[in-house]
Design an enzyme around this catalytic site. Structure first.
Site, PDB file in Angstrom:
ATOM      1  N   ASP A 152       0.827  -1.228   0.136  1.00  0.00           N
ATOM      2  CA  ASP A 152      -0.112  -0.004   0.051  1.00  0.00           C
ATOM      3  C   ASP A 152       0.868   1.121  -0.006  1.00  0.00           C
ATOM      4  O   ASP A 152       0.702   2.009   0.805  1.00  0.00           O
ATOM      5  CB  ASP A 152      -0.913  -0.138   1.340  1.00  0.00           C
ATOM      6  CG  ASP A 152      -1.898   1.015   1.097  1.00  0.00           C
ATOM      7  OD1 ASP A 152      -2.511   1.329   0.165  1.00  0.00           O
ATOM      8  OD2 ASP A 152      -2.650   1.551   2.295  1.00  0.00           O
ATOM      9  N   ASP A 191       3.553   1.698   8.189  1.00  0.00           N
ATOM     10  CA  ASP A 191       2.194   0.855   7.663  1.00  0.00           C
ATOM     11  C   ASP A 191       2.534  -0.051   6.757  1.00  0.00           C
ATOM     12  O   ASP A 191       1.871   0.100   5.640  1.00  0.00           O
ATOM     13  CB  ASP A 191       1.127   2.061   7.481  1.00  0.00           C
ATOM     14  CG  ASP A 191      -0.161   1.222   7.786  1.00  0.00           C
ATOM     15  OD1 ASP A 191      -0.315   0.114   8.164  1.00  0.00           O
ATOM     16  OD2 ASP A 191      -1.141   2.012   7.415  1.00  0.00           O
ATOM     17  N   ASN A 198       1.694   6.843   3.044  1.00  0.00           N
ATOM     18  CA  ASN A 198       2.472   5.845   3.955  1.00  0.00           C
ATOM     19  C   ASN A 198       3.914   6.248   3.863  1.00  0.00           C
ATOM     20  O   ASN A 198       4.647   5.501   4.256  1.00  0.00           O
ATOM     21  CB  ASN A 198       2.136   4.483   3.484  1.00  0.00           C
ATOM     22  CG  ASN A 198       0.881   4.058   4.076  1.00  0.00           C
ATOM     23  OD1 ASN A 198       0.405   4.471   5.037  1.00  0.00           O
ATOM     24  ND2 ASN A 198       0.183   3.061   3.372  1.00  0.00           N
TER      25      ASN A 198
END
Length: 324
Positions: free
Chosen positions: A198, A215, A203
Protein backbone atom coordinates in the site's frame (compact mmCIF):
# COMPACT_ATOMS: atom_id res chain seq x y z
CA UNK A 1 -20.21 -13.57 10.91
CA UNK A 2 -21.25 -10.18 12.29
CA UNK A 3 -19.01 -7.16 11.89
CA UNK A 4 -16.73 -6.63 14.88
CA UNK A 5 -17.22 -3.44 16.87
CA UNK A 6 -14.45 -1.38 18.45
CA UNK A 7 -17.00 0.11 20.88
CA UNK A 8 -15.39 -1.59 23.90
CA UNK A 9 -12.01 -0.05 23.12
CA UNK A 10 -12.39 2.78 25.66
CA UNK A 11 -9.51 5.05 26.78
CA UNK A 12 -9.28 3.24 30.13
CA UNK A 13 -9.17 -0.15 28.39
CA UNK A 14 -6.43 1.06 26.03
CA UNK A 15 -4.35 2.40 28.91
CA UNK A 16 -4.76 -0.85 30.84
CA UNK A 17 -3.64 -2.82 27.76
CA UNK A 18 -0.53 -0.67 27.31
CA UNK A 19 0.36 -0.89 31.00
CA UNK A 20 0.02 -4.69 30.84
CA UNK A 21 3.32 -4.80 28.90
CA UNK A 22 5.15 -2.45 31.26
CA UNK A 23 4.70 0.85 29.39
CA UNK A 24 3.07 3.61 31.44
CA UNK A 25 1.49 6.48 29.48
CA UNK A 26 2.01 9.96 30.84
CA UNK A 27 -0.03 11.94 28.31
CA UNK A 28 -3.52 11.41 26.94
CA UNK A 29 -4.20 9.31 23.86
CA UNK A 30 -4.30 11.10 20.51
CA UNK A 31 -6.22 9.16 17.88
CA UNK A 32 -4.40 8.93 14.53
CA UNK A 33 -5.96 8.62 11.10
CA UNK A 34 -6.80 4.92 10.73
CA UNK A 35 -10.08 3.24 9.87
CA UNK A 36 -9.08 -0.40 9.44
CA UNK A 37 -7.47 -0.56 12.89
CA UNK A 38 -7.46 1.80 15.85
CA UNK A 39 -4.21 3.72 16.33
CA UNK A 40 -3.20 6.15 19.10
CA UNK A 41 -0.15 8.24 19.92
CA UNK A 42 0.99 8.92 23.47
CA UNK A 43 3.98 9.91 25.59
CA UNK A 44 5.15 7.52 28.32
CA UNK A 45 6.88 7.98 31.65
CA UNK A 46 10.19 7.02 30.03
CA UNK A 47 9.89 10.31 28.08
CA UNK A 48 9.50 8.44 24.76
CA UNK A 49 6.62 8.86 22.34
CA UNK A 50 4.85 5.75 21.11
CA UNK A 51 2.12 4.68 18.74
CA UNK A 52 -0.12 1.78 19.70
CA UNK A 53 -2.12 -0.10 17.07
CA UNK A 54 -5.08 -2.31 17.96
CA UNK A 55 -5.75 -4.75 15.14
CA UNK A 56 -9.21 -5.33 13.74
CA UNK A 57 -10.14 -8.87 14.78
CA UNK A 58 -10.95 -11.46 12.11
CA UNK A 59 -8.88 -9.64 9.48
CA UNK A 60 -5.39 -11.11 9.95
CA UNK A 61 -4.35 -14.20 11.85
CA UNK A 62 -1.58 -14.02 14.45
CA UNK A 63 0.71 -15.75 11.94
CA UNK A 64 -0.02 -13.11 9.29
CA UNK A 65 0.58 -10.24 11.70
CA UNK A 66 3.84 -11.75 12.93
CA UNK A 67 4.93 -12.24 9.34
CA UNK A 68 4.36 -8.51 8.78
CA UNK A 69 6.48 -7.78 11.85
CA UNK A 70 9.27 -10.08 10.71
CA UNK A 71 9.27 -8.39 7.31
CA UNK A 72 9.68 -5.01 9.00
CA UNK A 73 12.52 -6.34 11.17
CA UNK A 74 14.35 -7.75 8.14
CA UNK A 75 14.03 -4.42 6.33
CA UNK A 76 15.24 -2.50 9.37
CA UNK A 77 18.22 -4.85 9.72
CA UNK A 78 19.11 -4.12 6.08
CA UNK A 79 18.98 -0.38 6.91
CA UNK A 80 15.83 0.25 4.87
CA UNK A 81 14.09 3.18 6.61
CA UNK A 82 10.88 1.58 7.86
CA UNK A 83 8.99 1.89 11.13
CA UNK A 84 9.21 -1.53 12.79
CA UNK A 85 7.40 -2.72 15.93
CA UNK A 86 8.89 -2.43 19.39
CA UNK A 87 9.63 -5.75 21.12
CA UNK A 88 9.12 -6.47 24.81
CA UNK A 89 10.73 -9.64 26.16
CA UNK A 90 11.19 -10.82 22.58
CA UNK A 91 7.52 -10.34 21.65
CA UNK A 92 6.02 -7.81 19.22
CA UNK A 93 2.34 -8.87 19.19
CA UNK A 94 0.51 -8.51 22.48
CA UNK A 95 -2.88 -9.81 23.66
CA UNK A 96 -5.20 -8.20 26.19
CA UNK A 97 -8.73 -9.42 26.92
CA UNK A 98 -9.44 -10.53 23.37
CA UNK A 99 -7.67 -7.64 21.61
CA UNK A 100 -4.34 -7.79 19.82
CA UNK A 101 -2.04 -4.77 19.73
CA UNK A 102 1.45 -3.68 18.75
CA UNK A 103 3.63 -0.79 19.86
CA UNK A 104 5.70 1.37 17.50
CA UNK A 105 8.05 4.33 18.03
CA UNK A 106 6.34 7.60 17.15
CA UNK A 107 7.89 9.06 14.00
CA UNK A 108 7.20 12.66 13.03
CA UNK A 109 7.49 14.20 9.61
CA UNK A 110 5.69 15.81 6.72
CA UNK A 111 3.86 14.04 3.94
CA UNK A 112 5.72 12.93 0.85
CA UNK A 113 5.60 15.36 -2.12
CA UNK A 114 4.63 13.32 -5.18
CA UNK A 115 5.43 16.15 -7.59
CA UNK A 116 9.00 16.55 -6.30
CA UNK A 117 11.28 14.62 -8.68
CA UNK A 118 14.21 14.69 -6.25
CA UNK A 119 11.99 13.04 -3.65
CA UNK A 120 10.81 10.47 -6.20
CA UNK A 121 14.37 9.46 -7.03
CA UNK A 122 15.22 9.01 -3.35
CA UNK A 123 12.02 7.00 -2.87
CA UNK A 124 12.98 4.84 -5.85
CA UNK A 125 16.28 3.99 -4.14
CA UNK A 126 14.53 3.01 -0.92
CA UNK A 127 11.93 0.86 -2.70
CA UNK A 128 14.74 -0.77 -4.69
CA UNK A 129 16.56 -1.55 -1.45
CA UNK A 130 13.32 -2.83 0.10
CA UNK A 131 12.68 -5.14 -2.86
CA UNK A 132 16.24 -6.45 -2.87
CA UNK A 133 15.56 -7.67 0.68
CA UNK A 134 11.96 -8.66 -0.04
CA UNK A 135 12.91 -10.92 -2.93
CA UNK A 136 15.13 -13.10 -0.73
CA UNK A 137 12.18 -15.15 0.52
CA UNK A 138 8.40 -15.55 0.20
CA UNK A 139 5.53 -14.96 2.60
CA UNK A 140 4.05 -18.17 3.99
CA UNK A 141 0.84 -16.77 5.49
CA UNK A 142 0.21 -13.41 3.83
CA UNK A 143 -2.08 -13.34 0.76
CA UNK A 144 -1.18 -12.43 -2.81
CA UNK A 145 -2.36 -9.58 -5.00
CA UNK A 146 -4.93 -11.51 -7.01
CA UNK A 147 -8.11 -11.03 -9.03
CA UNK A 148 -10.23 -13.19 -6.73
CA UNK A 149 -9.75 -10.90 -3.72
CA UNK A 150 -9.41 -7.55 -5.47
CA UNK A 151 -12.20 -8.00 -8.05
CA UNK A 152 -14.62 -10.86 -7.40
CA UNK A 153 -14.83 -10.66 -3.60
CA UNK A 154 -15.00 -6.88 -3.83
CA UNK A 155 -17.87 -7.11 -6.33
CA UNK A 156 -19.77 -9.49 -4.05
CA UNK A 157 -19.26 -7.14 -1.09
CA UNK A 158 -20.71 -4.21 -3.03
CA UNK A 159 -23.73 -6.14 -4.30
CA UNK A 160 -24.44 -7.64 -0.88
CA UNK A 161 -24.20 -4.28 0.89
CA UNK A 162 -27.48 -2.92 -0.56
CA UNK A 163 -25.78 0.48 -0.82
CA UNK A 164 -25.83 0.53 -4.63
CA UNK A 165 -28.98 2.46 -5.68
CA UNK A 166 -31.45 0.16 -7.43
CA UNK A 167 -31.84 2.40 -10.48
CA UNK A 168 -28.06 2.35 -11.04
CA UNK A 169 -27.55 -1.41 -10.61
CA UNK A 170 -27.76 -2.32 -14.29
CA UNK A 171 -25.31 0.28 -15.66
CA UNK A 172 -22.92 -0.25 -12.73
CA UNK A 173 -22.84 -4.05 -12.91
CA UNK A 174 -22.58 -3.99 -16.71
CA UNK A 175 -19.42 -1.87 -16.78
CA UNK A 176 -18.00 -3.55 -13.67
CA UNK A 177 -18.28 -6.99 -15.25
CA UNK A 178 -16.62 -5.76 -18.44
CA UNK A 179 -13.82 -4.17 -16.42
CA UNK A 180 -13.28 -7.33 -14.37
CA UNK A 181 -13.09 -9.51 -17.49
CA UNK A 182 -10.59 -7.21 -19.21
CA UNK A 183 -8.50 -6.75 -16.06
CA UNK A 184 -8.24 -10.49 -15.51
CA UNK A 185 -7.11 -10.91 -19.12
CA UNK A 186 -4.40 -8.27 -18.72
CA UNK A 187 -3.14 -9.26 -15.26
CA UNK A 188 -0.56 -11.77 -16.42
CA UNK A 189 1.73 -13.59 -14.03
CA UNK A 190 5.21 -12.27 -13.33
CA UNK A 191 7.64 -12.98 -10.52
CA UNK A 192 6.03 -12.15 -7.19
CA UNK A 193 7.92 -10.80 -4.19
CA UNK A 194 7.10 -9.52 -0.73
CA UNK A 195 5.65 -6.01 -1.03
CA UNK A 196 4.81 -3.02 1.11
CA UNK A 197 1.48 -3.45 -0.67
CA UNK A 198 0.00 0.00 0.00
CA UNK A 199 2.86 2.28 -0.97
CA UNK A 200 1.16 5.64 -1.49
CA UNK A 201 2.06 9.16 -0.37
CA UNK A 202 0.17 8.82 2.93
CA UNK A 203 2.47 5.99 4.00
CA UNK A 204 5.71 7.90 3.39
CA UNK A 205 7.05 10.56 5.75
CA UNK A 206 9.84 13.12 5.45
CA UNK A 207 11.74 14.17 8.56
CA UNK A 208 14.38 16.72 7.64
CA UNK A 209 16.06 15.19 4.59
CA UNK A 210 15.22 11.60 5.58
CA UNK A 211 12.44 9.43 4.22
CA UNK A 212 10.56 6.85 6.29
CA UNK A 213 8.20 4.10 5.09
CA UNK A 214 5.33 3.43 7.48
CA UNK A 215 2.38 1.03 7.82
CA UNK A 216 3.11 -2.45 6.50
CA UNK A 217 -0.39 -3.58 7.49
CA UNK A 218 -1.24 -4.45 3.86
CA UNK A 219 2.04 -6.17 2.99
CA UNK A 220 1.56 -9.16 0.71
CA UNK A 221 3.01 -11.08 -2.20
CA UNK A 222 2.74 -9.52 -5.66
CA UNK A 223 4.44 -7.93 -8.67
CA UNK A 224 7.06 -5.33 -7.75
CA UNK A 225 5.33 -2.63 -9.84
CA UNK A 226 2.60 -2.60 -7.16
CA UNK A 227 4.93 -0.60 -4.90
CA UNK A 228 5.73 1.91 -7.65
CA UNK A 229 2.64 2.70 -9.72
CA UNK A 230 0.75 4.60 -7.00
CA UNK A 231 3.41 7.32 -7.21
CA UNK A 232 2.34 8.09 -10.80
CA UNK A 233 -0.20 10.80 -11.59
CA UNK A 234 -1.11 13.24 -14.34
CA UNK A 235 -1.09 12.58 -18.09
CA UNK A 236 0.96 9.83 -19.77
CA UNK A 237 3.99 12.05 -20.34
CA UNK A 238 4.02 13.20 -16.72
CA UNK A 239 3.69 9.60 -15.54
CA UNK A 240 6.52 8.52 -17.83
CA UNK A 241 8.79 11.22 -16.36
CA UNK A 242 7.84 10.20 -12.81
CA UNK A 243 8.41 6.52 -13.53
CA UNK A 244 11.77 7.21 -15.19
CA UNK A 245 12.81 9.18 -12.10
CA UNK A 246 11.68 6.44 -9.72
CA UNK A 247 13.48 3.76 -11.71
CA UNK A 248 16.71 5.78 -11.92
CA UNK A 249 16.95 5.32 -8.15
CA UNK A 250 15.32 1.89 -8.02
CA UNK A 251 17.72 0.22 -10.43
CA UNK A 252 20.71 1.18 -8.31
CA UNK A 253 19.60 -1.63 -5.99
CA UNK A 254 17.24 -3.92 -7.89
CA UNK A 255 16.51 -4.93 -11.47
CA UNK A 256 13.28 -3.98 -13.23
CA UNK A 257 11.62 -5.87 -16.08
CA UNK A 258 9.79 -3.61 -18.54
CA UNK A 259 6.99 -6.15 -19.01
CA UNK A 260 5.84 -5.11 -15.53
CA UNK A 261 4.67 -1.84 -17.10
CA UNK A 262 1.68 -3.61 -18.64
CA UNK A 263 0.42 -4.38 -15.13
CA UNK A 264 0.01 -0.74 -14.07
CA UNK A 265 -3.51 -0.21 -15.42
CA UNK A 266 -4.82 -3.66 -14.39
CA UNK A 267 -3.51 -2.97 -10.87
CA UNK A 268 -5.16 0.47 -10.91
CA UNK A 269 -8.46 -1.16 -11.91
CA UNK A 270 -8.07 -3.74 -9.14
CA UNK A 271 -7.46 -1.04 -6.56
CA UNK A 272 -10.55 0.91 -7.68
CA UNK A 273 -12.82 -2.10 -7.29
CA UNK A 274 -11.13 -3.30 -4.11
CA UNK A 275 -11.64 0.11 -2.49
CA UNK A 276 -15.38 0.01 -3.14
CA UNK A 277 -15.53 -3.51 -1.75
CA UNK A 278 -13.56 -2.48 1.34
CA UNK A 279 -15.98 0.35 2.13
CA UNK A 280 -18.96 -1.93 1.60
CA UNK A 281 -17.47 -4.64 3.83
CA UNK A 282 -16.75 -2.20 6.66
CA UNK A 283 -20.01 -0.24 6.48
CA UNK A 284 -21.32 -1.72 9.75
CA UNK A 285 -18.41 -0.09 11.59
CA UNK A 286 -19.85 3.30 12.74
CA UNK A 287 -16.59 5.03 11.75
CA UNK A 288 -17.31 4.36 8.07
CA UNK A 289 -20.75 5.97 7.62
CA UNK A 290 -19.46 8.86 9.72
CA UNK A 291 -16.33 9.45 7.62
CA UNK A 292 -17.42 8.16 4.20
CA UNK A 293 -21.05 9.33 4.09
CA UNK A 294 -20.73 10.03 0.35
CA UNK A 295 -20.42 6.28 -0.28
CA UNK A 296 -24.19 5.90 0.20
CA UNK A 297 -25.17 8.69 -2.22
CA UNK A 298 -26.42 8.44 -5.80
CA UNK A 299 -23.74 10.92 -6.89
CA UNK A 300 -20.92 8.62 -5.74
CA UNK A 301 -22.20 5.63 -7.71
CA UNK A 302 -22.83 7.75 -10.80
CA UNK A 303 -19.22 8.94 -10.58
CA UNK A 304 -18.00 5.34 -10.19
CA UNK A 305 -19.84 4.26 -13.33
CA UNK A 306 -18.02 7.00 -15.23
CA UNK A 307 -14.66 6.18 -13.59
CA UNK A 308 -15.01 2.47 -14.42
CA UNK A 309 -15.84 3.31 -18.04
CA UNK A 310 -12.74 5.51 -18.28
CA UNK A 311 -10.54 2.84 -16.71
CA UNK A 312 -12.00 0.19 -19.04
CA UNK A 313 -11.01 2.40 -22.00
CA UNK A 314 -7.52 2.90 -20.52
CA UNK A 315 -7.07 -0.89 -20.31
CA UNK A 316 -7.35 -1.01 -24.10
CA UNK A 317 -4.57 1.55 -24.61
CA UNK A 318 -0.87 0.65 -25.02
CA UNK A 319 1.02 0.24 -21.74
CA UNK A 320 3.02 3.15 -20.36
CA UNK A 321 6.50 3.26 -21.92
CA UNK A 322 9.76 4.42 -20.44
CA UNK A 323 11.33 7.57 -21.85
CA UNK A 324 13.93 6.55 -24.53
Amino acid sequence: MSEFSFANLTPDFILDAIESIGIYPESGLMALNSYENRVYQFKAEDNCRYVVKFYRPQRWSDEQILEEHQFAFSLQEAEVPVVAPITRDGESLFHYKGYRFTLFPSVGGRQFEMDNLDHLEILGRYIGRMHSVAGSQQFSHRPKVNCQDYLYKAKSAVLNSQLLPMHLETPFITILDRLITKTEQEYHQVEQIRLHGDCHAGNILWAGDSLMLVDLDDCRQGPLIQDLWMMLNGDRHEQAVQLDTLLSGYEEFNSFEQRQLSLIEPLRAMRMVHYMGWLATRWQDPAFPRNFSWFATDKYWEQQILALKEQFATLHEPALRLIP
